[in-house]
Scaffold this motif. Structure first.
Motif, PDB file in Angstrom:
ATOM      1  N   ALA A  82      21.732  46.073  72.290  1.00 54.61           N
ATOM      2  CA  ALA A  82      20.377  45.880  71.811  1.00 54.61           C
ATOM      3  C   ALA A  82      19.836  46.894  71.007  1.00 54.61           C
ATOM      4  O   ALA A  82      19.975  47.940  71.456  1.00 54.61           O
ATOM      5  N   ARG A  83      19.117  46.557  70.104  1.00 51.88           N
ATOM      6  CA  ARG A  83      18.466  47.387  68.895  1.00 51.88           C
ATOM      7  C   ARG A  83      17.190  47.083  68.552  1.00 51.88           C
ATOM      8  O   ARG A  83      16.875  45.791  68.730  1.00 51.88           O
ATOM      9  N   VAL A  84      15.991  47.738  68.024  1.00 53.73           N
ATOM     10  CA  VAL A  84      14.829  47.333  67.724  1.00 53.73           C
ATOM     11  C   VAL A  84      14.797  47.900  66.206  1.00 53.73           C
ATOM     12  O   VAL A  84      15.181  49.017  65.867  1.00 53.73           O
ATOM     13  N   GLY A  85      14.271  46.958  65.413  1.00 48.98           N
ATOM     14  CA  GLY A  85      13.800  47.182  64.015  1.00 48.98           C
ATOM     15  C   GLY A  85      12.845  46.318  63.266  1.00 48.98           C
ATOM     16  O   GLY A  85      12.033  45.703  64.000  1.00 48.98           O
ATOM     17  N   ASP A  86      12.892  46.236  62.075  1.00 44.65           N
ATOM     18  CA  ASP A  86      12.253  45.263  61.325  1.00 44.65           C
ATOM     19  C   ASP A  86      12.986  44.276  61.215  1.00 44.65           C
ATOM     20  O   ASP A  86      13.923  44.286  60.156  1.00 44.65           O
ATOM     21  N   VAL A  87      12.792  43.216  61.639  1.00 46.92           N
ATOM     22  CA  VAL A  87      13.704  41.813  61.530  1.00 46.92           C
ATOM     23  C   VAL A  87      13.099  40.990  60.355  1.00 46.92           C
ATOM     24  O   VAL A  87      11.867  40.560  60.548  1.00 46.92           O
TER      25      VAL A  87
ATOM     26  N   ALA B  43      18.726  49.939  62.792  1.00 45.87           N
ATOM     27  CA  ALA B  43      17.749  49.800  63.830  1.00 45.87           C
ATOM     28  C   ALA B  43      17.969  50.581  64.781  1.00 45.87           C
ATOM     29  O   ALA B  43      18.868  51.454  64.816  1.00 45.87           O
ATOM     30  N   ILE B  44      17.057  50.970  65.766  1.00 41.08           N
ATOM     31  CA  ILE B  44      17.162  51.990  66.688  1.00 41.08           C
ATOM     32  C   ILE B  44      17.577  51.304  68.118  1.00 41.08           C
ATOM     33  O   ILE B  44      17.568  50.397  68.648  1.00 41.08           O
ATOM     34  N   LEU B  45      18.794  52.048  68.565  1.00 39.61           N
ATOM     35  CA  LEU B  45      19.734  51.897  69.838  1.00 39.61           C
ATOM     36  C   LEU B  45      18.473  51.761  71.105  1.00 39.61           C
ATOM     37  O   LEU B  45      17.784  52.817  71.098  1.00 39.61           O
ATOM     38  N   LEU B  46      18.499  50.579  71.580  1.00 34.38           N
ATOM     39  CA  LEU B  46      17.724  50.820  72.892  1.00 34.38           C
ATOM     40  C   LEU B  46      18.230  51.297  73.970  1.00 34.38           C
ATOM     41  O   LEU B  46      17.567  51.878  75.020  1.00 34.38           O
TER      42      LEU B  46
ATOM     43  N   GLU C  44      13.233  53.279  81.767  1.00 39.45           N
ATOM     44  CA  GLU C  44      13.951  52.888  80.321  1.00 39.45           C
ATOM     45  C   GLU C  44      13.256  51.836  79.537  1.00 39.45           C
ATOM     46  O   GLU C  44      13.551  52.101  78.211  1.00 39.45           O
ATOM     47  N   ALA C  45      12.564  51.128  80.217  1.00 39.03           N
ATOM     48  CA  ALA C  45      11.801  50.179  79.084  1.00 39.03           C
ATOM     49  C   ALA C  45      10.898  50.980  78.402  1.00 39.03           C
ATOM     50  O   ALA C  45      10.667  50.535  77.001  1.00 39.03           O
ATOM     51  N   LEU C  46       9.996  51.831  79.036  1.00 39.51           N
ATOM     52  CA  LEU C  46       8.968  52.638  78.249  1.00 39.51           C
ATOM     53  C   LEU C  46       9.799  53.695  77.182  1.00 39.51           C
ATOM     54  O   LEU C  46       9.356  53.665  76.082  1.00 39.51           O
ATOM     55  N   MET C  47      10.669  54.081  77.297  1.00 37.33           N
ATOM     56  CA  MET C  47      11.515  54.875  76.765  1.00 37.33           C
ATOM     57  C   MET C  47      12.049  54.135  75.429  1.00 37.33           C
ATOM     58  O   MET C  47      11.893  54.490  74.015  1.00 37.33           O
ATOM     59  N   GLY C  48      12.290  52.767  75.725  1.00 37.18           N
ATOM     60  CA  GLY C  48      12.944  52.120  74.700  1.00 37.18           C
ATOM     61  C   GLY C  48      11.760  51.757  73.539  1.00 37.18           C
ATOM     62  O   GLY C  48      11.839  51.744  72.266  1.00 37.18           O
ATOM     63  N   MET C  49      10.454  51.383  74.248  1.00 42.72           N
ATOM     64  CA  MET C  49       9.498  51.151  73.279  1.00 42.72           C
ATOM     65  C   MET C  49       8.968  52.308  72.498  1.00 42.72           C
ATOM     66  O   MET C  49       8.649  52.573  71.250  1.00 42.72           O
ATOM     67  N   LEU C  50       9.007  53.451  73.073  1.00 44.56           N
ATOM     68  CA  LEU C  50       8.527  54.854  72.373  1.00 44.56           C
ATOM     69  C   LEU C  50       9.677  55.068  71.221  1.00 44.56           C
ATOM     70  O   LEU C  50       9.123  55.686  70.089  1.00 44.56           O
TER      71      LEU C  50
ATOM     72  N   ALA D 261      11.117  52.862  69.806  1.00 48.66           N
ATOM     73  CA  ALA D 261      10.845  51.833  68.577  1.00 48.66           C
ATOM     74  C   ALA D 261       9.751  52.176  67.921  1.00 48.66           C
ATOM     75  O   ALA D 261       9.611  51.536  66.794  1.00 48.66           O
ATOM     76  N   GLY D 262       9.059  53.116  68.162  1.00 47.57           N
ATOM     77  CA  GLY D 262       7.852  53.516  67.329  1.00 47.57           C
ATOM     78  C   GLY D 262       6.444  53.021  67.894  1.00 47.57           C
ATOM     79  O   GLY D 262       5.476  52.755  67.192  1.00 47.57           O
ATOM     80  N   HIS D 263       6.548  52.460  69.129  1.00 50.34           N
ATOM     81  CA  HIS D 263       5.294  51.712  69.420  1.00 50.34           C
ATOM     82  C   HIS D 263       4.181  52.997  69.795  1.00 50.34           C
ATOM     83  O   HIS D 263       4.311  53.818  70.277  1.00 50.34           O
ATOM     84  N   THR D 264       3.051  52.350  69.818  1.00 47.02           N
ATOM     85  CA  THR D 264       1.669  53.149  70.048  1.00 47.02           C
ATOM     86  C   THR D 264       1.574  53.146  71.522  1.00 47.02           C
ATOM     87  O   THR D 264       1.949  52.156  72.293  1.00 47.02           O
ATOM     88  N   ASP D 265       0.851  53.840  72.235  1.00 46.02           N
ATOM     89  CA  ASP D 265       0.410  53.789  73.540  1.00 46.02           C
ATOM     90  C   ASP D 265      -0.556  52.346  73.906  1.00 46.02           C
ATOM     91  O   ASP D 265      -0.290  51.891  74.601  1.00 46.02           O
ATOM     92  N   ASP D 266      -1.320  51.949  72.666  1.00 46.82           N
ATOM     93  CA  ASP D 266      -1.893  50.664  72.918  1.00 46.82           C
ATOM     94  C   ASP D 266      -0.931  49.554  72.905  1.00 46.82           C
ATOM     95  O   ASP D 266      -1.334  48.516  73.942  1.00 46.82           O
ATOM     96  N   SER D 267      -0.137  49.409  72.158  1.00 47.86           N
ATOM     97  CA  SER D 267       0.948  48.116  72.026  1.00 47.86           C
ATOM     98  C   SER D 267       1.910  48.140  73.444  1.00 47.86           C
ATOM     99  O   SER D 267       2.330  47.327  74.074  1.00 47.86           O
TER     100      SER D 267
END
Length: 315
Positions: free
Chosen positions: A190-195, A240-243, A260-266, A268-274
């Motif tokens: 899994a990776r995260v990016g602009d799809v 894309a960023i490797l999760l 792990e989930a928290l680090m994956g979202m960080l 991926a560039g997510h803010t604290d609010d999201s």
């Protein structure tokens, strides 16, 4: 049951009644089965001709059933032979069909329009079942119902590789990151990016993309357009960023599933609010978890935390 070997419904009823009675005349069977005597007489004649019943000597005419195992074995063997011949015939026709398709295809045959939500779902299931090497997915909202209509429908026991690029907005949805991590632990890459859109690629042979709504999709066959879809996936995948590191040769992550989930979202560039919305936390709780991970890794800034996460193979 007997229809599978060519014995009609009425014939099977009379035959099984005859089995239960051992021997009987037409009148007795007609009364038991609520049929006319004429119907039973004609059916008994047919059963005798097929070798399922035998007429006994004397009058009135009485009949006895031939033993069911003696009857069924040759009937089943005959039907199996017919099915085997059909299988051989279909195999030959399929080869002719493949050669014809490889020779030429009309441009209109290269893209099918799949209409109706249920038909789209059936096509997705078909592509998952047809896959032999790899399923590639673009996953992004909006979703229909609770699940993505293009989601990986379980990692296949045949060891088909799953590569999925999740849109940043997808993993920010409450509860979505947990589902993604379950798939990652089962072997999904899994990776995260602009799809740019939803898409499902099956072995590089077929692609399914939405046609503007959940009620219709385009099924793309081997063509220059399919080659472009494959190239698009690889381009987005490479950026894309490797999760998670799921290589079995690497040591397992020291983090629990929540971290792990928290680090994956960080990553991926997510803010604290999201992140807070995705986990159902408040922002203060998010920052407390990040501070704890920073202390655990010896980092003093978020940038250092990111570097340590990579070095320690947390992400």
């Amino acid at each position: 049951m007997w229809a599978a070997v060519g014995v009609g419904e009425q014939e099977s009823l009379v035959y099984e009644a005859l089995v239960r009675c051992r021997h009987a005349d037409a009148g007795t069977l007609a009364a038991e089965l609520s049929l006319s005597r004429g119907q039973v007489v004609r059916t008994l004649a047919a059963l005798t001709g097929q070798g399922l019943a035998t007429r006994l000597p004397g009058r009135p005419a009485r009949y006895t059933a031939v033993a069911p195992d003696a009857v069924a074995a040759p009937l089943i063997a005959g039907r199996e032979y017919e099915l085997m011949q059909l299988r051989k015939h279909v195999k030959g026709l399929s080869e002719i069909h493949r050669r014809a398709a490889a020779t030429w295809q009309h441009p209109a045959d290269l893209v099918e329009i799949v209409e109706g939500r249920s038909n789209v779902r059936r096509t997705i299931t078909m592509l998952h079942q047809e896959s032999r090497e790899q399923i590639c997915l673009f996953d992004r909202p909006p979703y229909v119902g609770e699940d993505s209509e293009y989601e990986a429908q379980g990692l296949d026991v045949r060891k088909v590789e799953f590569r999925v690029v999740y849109d940043r907005t997808s993993i920010a949805l409450p509860g979505r990151i947990d589902e993604i991590w379950k798939s990652v632990r089962r072997g999904e890459r899994a990776r995260v990016g602009d799809v740019p859109m939803k898409m499902l690629l099956c072995d590089g042979r077929k692609a399914l993309i939405p046609a503007g709504s959940a009620d219709a999709s385009y099924l793309i066959h081997a063509s220059a357009l399919l080659d472009a879809m494959c190239a698009l996936f690889e381009a987005v995948w490479s950026r894309a960023i490797l999760l998670a590191n799921v290589d079995a040769a690497e040591p397992a992550s020291a983090l629990d599933s929540e971290d792990e989930a928290l680090m994956g979202m960080l990553a991926a560039g997510h803010t604290d609010d999201s992140i807070a919305r995705a986990f159902g936390w408040n922002v203060r709780t998010v920052r407390r978890h990040i501070h704890r991970l920073a202390e655990q890794s010896g980092a003093h800034t978020r940038f250092q935390l990111g570097m340590e996460a990579v070095r320690r193979k947390w992400i």
